[in-house]
Write a protein that holds these residues in place. Sequence first.
Motif, mmCIF file in Angstrom:
data_model
loop_
_atom_site.group_PDB
_atom_site.id
_atom_site.type_symbol
_atom_site.label_atom_id
_atom_site.label_comp_id
_atom_site.label_asym_id
_atom_site.label_seq_id
_atom_site.Cartn_x
_atom_site.Cartn_y
_atom_site.Cartn_z
ATOM 1 N N ARG A 76 0.144 2.403 -1.414
ATOM 2 C CA ARG A 76 0.225 3.763 -1.933
ATOM 3 C C ARG A 76 1.322 4.477 -1.306
ATOM 4 N NH1 ARG A 76 -0.765 8.715 -1.626
ATOM 5 N NH2 ARG A 76 -1.377 10.363 -3.375
ATOM 6 N N ARG A 77 2.109 3.929 -0.114
ATOM 7 C CA ARG A 77 3.011 4.704 0.650
ATOM 8 C C ARG A 77 4.331 4.768 0.250
ATOM 9 N NH1 ARG A 77 1.061 3.435 6.831
ATOM 10 N NH2 ARG A 77 -1.255 4.318 6.738
ATOM 11 N N GLN A 78 4.637 3.935 -0.755
ATOM 12 C CA GLN A 78 6.171 3.648 -1.015
ATOM 13 C C GLN A 78 6.078 3.514 -2.598
ATOM 14 O OE1 GLN A 78 7.475 0.398 1.405
ATOM 15 N NE2 GLN A 78 7.996 1.798 3.059
ATOM 16 N N LEU A 79 7.483 3.869 -3.041
ATOM 17 C CA LEU A 79 7.699 3.488 -4.627
ATOM 18 C C LEU A 79 8.774 2.737 -4.802
ATOM 19 C CD1 LEU A 79 6.212 4.476 -7.539
ATOM 20 C CD2 LEU A 79 7.955 6.427 -7.300
ATOM 21 N N LEU A 80 9.003 2.027 -5.654
ATOM 22 C CA LEU A 80 9.814 1.014 -5.920
ATOM 23 C C LEU A 80 10.393 1.287 -7.265
ATOM 24 C CD1 LEU A 80 11.554 -1.398 -4.490
ATOM 25 C CD2 LEU A 80 10.251 -3.048 -5.852
ATOM 26 N N VAL A 93 18.236 -0.777 -7.719
ATOM 27 C CA VAL A 93 16.898 -0.925 -6.951
ATOM 28 C C VAL A 93 16.611 -0.104 -5.814
ATOM 29 C CG1 VAL A 93 14.764 -2.442 -6.139
ATOM 30 C CG2 VAL A 93 16.490 -3.068 -8.160
ATOM 31 N N ARG A 94 15.625 0.900 -5.736
ATOM 32 C CA ARG A 94 15.589 1.977 -4.594
ATOM 33 C C ARG A 94 14.264 1.697 -4.317
ATOM 34 N NH1 ARG A 94 20.042 6.693 -5.279
ATOM 35 N NH2 ARG A 94 21.353 5.418 -6.483
ATOM 36 N N LEU A 95 13.731 2.208 -2.904
ATOM 37 C CA LEU A 95 12.738 2.070 -2.328
ATOM 38 C C LEU A 95 12.646 3.608 -1.568
ATOM 39 C CD1 LEU A 95 9.966 0.603 -1.502
ATOM 40 C CD2 LEU A 95 11.362 0.314 0.835
ATOM 41 N N TRP A 96 11.489 4.344 -2.124
ATOM 42 C CA TRP A 96 11.258 5.754 -1.772
ATOM 43 C C TRP A 96 10.019 5.881 -0.951
ATOM 44 C CZ3 TRP A 96 14.964 8.774 -4.091
ATOM 45 C CH2 TRP A 96 15.555 8.236 -4.985
ATOM 46 N N ASP A 97 9.854 6.732 0.151
ATOM 47 C CA ASP A 97 8.858 7.300 0.671
ATOM 48 C C ASP A 97 8.225 8.289 -0.105
ATOM 49 O OD1 ASP A 97 6.901 8.104 2.609
ATOM 50 O OD2 ASP A 97 8.448 9.605 3.790
ATOM 51 N N LEU A 98 7.085 7.936 -0.360
ATOM 52 C CA LEU A 98 6.138 8.692 -1.343
ATOM 53 C C LEU A 98 5.700 10.278 -0.722
ATOM 54 C CD1 LEU A 98 5.363 8.414 -4.300
ATOM 55 C CD2 LEU A 98 3.070 7.670 -3.774
ATOM 56 N N ASP A 99 5.170 10.092 0.383
ATOM 57 C CA ASP A 99 4.624 11.343 0.895
ATOM 58 C C ASP A 99 6.071 12.191 1.325
ATOM 59 O OD1 ASP A 99 2.063 10.698 0.695
ATOM 60 O OD2 ASP A 99 2.033 9.650 2.295
ATOM 61 N N GLY A 100 7.077 11.637 2.054
ATOM 62 C CA GLY A 100 8.219 12.520 2.606
ATOM 63 C C GLY A 100 9.036 12.897 1.420
ATOM 64 N N GLY A 101 9.124 11.979 0.151
ATOM 65 C CA GLY A 101 9.922 12.282 -0.621
ATOM 66 C C GLY A 101 11.547 11.813 -0.653
ATOM 67 N N ARG A 102 11.591 10.931 0.436
ATOM 68 C CA ARG A 102 13.073 10.784 0.577
ATOM 69 C C ARG A 102 13.353 9.203 0.177
ATOM 70 N NH1 ARG A 102 13.678 7.749 6.004
ATOM 71 N NH2 ARG A 102 11.405 7.663 6.639
ATOM 72 N N ARG A 105 15.627 3.043 1.025
ATOM 73 C CA ARG A 105 16.491 1.793 1.117
ATOM 74 C C ARG A 105 17.165 1.602 -0.394
ATOM 75 N NH1 ARG A 105 13.843 -0.589 4.255
ATOM 76 N NH2 ARG A 105 14.987 -0.459 5.971
ATOM 77 N N ARG A 106 18.113 0.921 -0.468
ATOM 78 C CA ARG A 106 18.656 0.453 -1.615
ATOM 79 C C ARG A 106 18.969 -1.029 -1.644
ATOM 80 N NH1 ARG A 106 23.458 4.803 -3.422
ATOM 81 N NH2 ARG A 106 22.206 6.527 -2.906
ATOM 82 N N PHE A 107 18.614 -1.777 -2.585
ATOM 83 C CA PHE A 107 18.550 -3.219 -2.408
ATOM 84 C C PHE A 107 19.537 -3.985 -3.592
ATOM 85 C CE2 PHE A 107 13.996 -2.065 -1.773
ATOM 86 C CZ PHE A 107 13.782 -2.645 -0.626
ATOM 87 N N GLY A 108 19.902 -5.169 -3.013
ATOM 88 C CA GLY A 108 20.828 -6.057 -3.638
ATOM 89 C C GLY A 108 22.094 -5.774 -3.897
ATOM 90 N N GLU A 109 22.917 -6.548 -4.504
ATOM 91 C CA GLU A 109 24.421 -6.591 -4.913
ATOM 92 C C GLU A 109 24.422 -7.205 -6.248
ATOM 93 O OE1 GLU A 109 26.546 -8.400 -1.626
ATOM 94 O OE2 GLU A 109 26.041 -7.026 -0.049
ATOM 95 N N ARG A 110 25.367 -6.671 -7.026
ATOM 96 C CA ARG A 110 25.637 -7.010 -8.344
ATOM 97 C C ARG A 110 24.404 -7.495 -9.118
ATOM 98 N NH1 ARG A 110 30.370 -8.169 -9.746
ATOM 99 N NH2 ARG A 110 29.801 -9.824 -11.078
#
Length: 240
Positions: A76-80, A93-102, A105-110
């Motif tokens: 539950r700490r992160q959101l994809l 596609v992005r990964l977020w820190d749920l508690d910090g709101g930041r 990371r961004r994933f993938g190419e094309r």
Amino acid sequence: MGPAVVWDTATGTELRRLHGQEQGCLAAAFSPEGRLVATGCGDRTVRCWDPSTGQELRRFPGHTFDVTAVAFSPDRRQLLTGSGQSEFGADQVRLWDLDGGRELRRFGERLFAVTAVGFAVRGGLAVATTMDNLLHVWDPVTGAETGRFEIGAGNLRCLAVSPDGRRLLTGSGTDYYDADLLATLGVDNRVRLVDPGDGRELARYEGHTGNVNAVAFTPDGRRAVSAGADRTIRLWELGG
């Protein structure tokens, strides 16, 4: 498109609507313990809500197109999240820190038109399906791509992760293929059981006559449910 709606599953009663989403809700997911709801919106934002009150708790801006997929990490700490942009890009596609709101990371190419995202192997893998029948797999810690696998011949329209995190369900569809594509590739409105580590097809389930738009595992992981554009909901015995 309208707001996300919270329902009482025992009675079918509408409990509340999550208002304030410009352009409507395109994706929604409960957190593992059920105390949060994340939604993806047509206004390119991701939002987290308290489902018991309907209060918006946090907003994640940054996507450059409609957000079509959301998933919580098992802890539950992160959101994809993923967006459905129909042009190849590297920020869908992005990964977020749920508690910090930041944004972490961004994933993938094309990547082309993300339809679903999830965490597999108890959070050890981040996965996404795209309309060009590809399953993408990354290491969520480093962002490195660990696999890009072609699954079937149809658009990959949906994804579910098994309760133990070791298998995936995918749903395909060719309803929007033109005559030339259908003649070349054939009709593919199938549910598949896939190994997220190597993209290997473990089993295939046929019967839908239209796009497979949603799939889910039962809590014990031994059965699957799929819903199709043919207006049927089907229950499958997975075994194992």
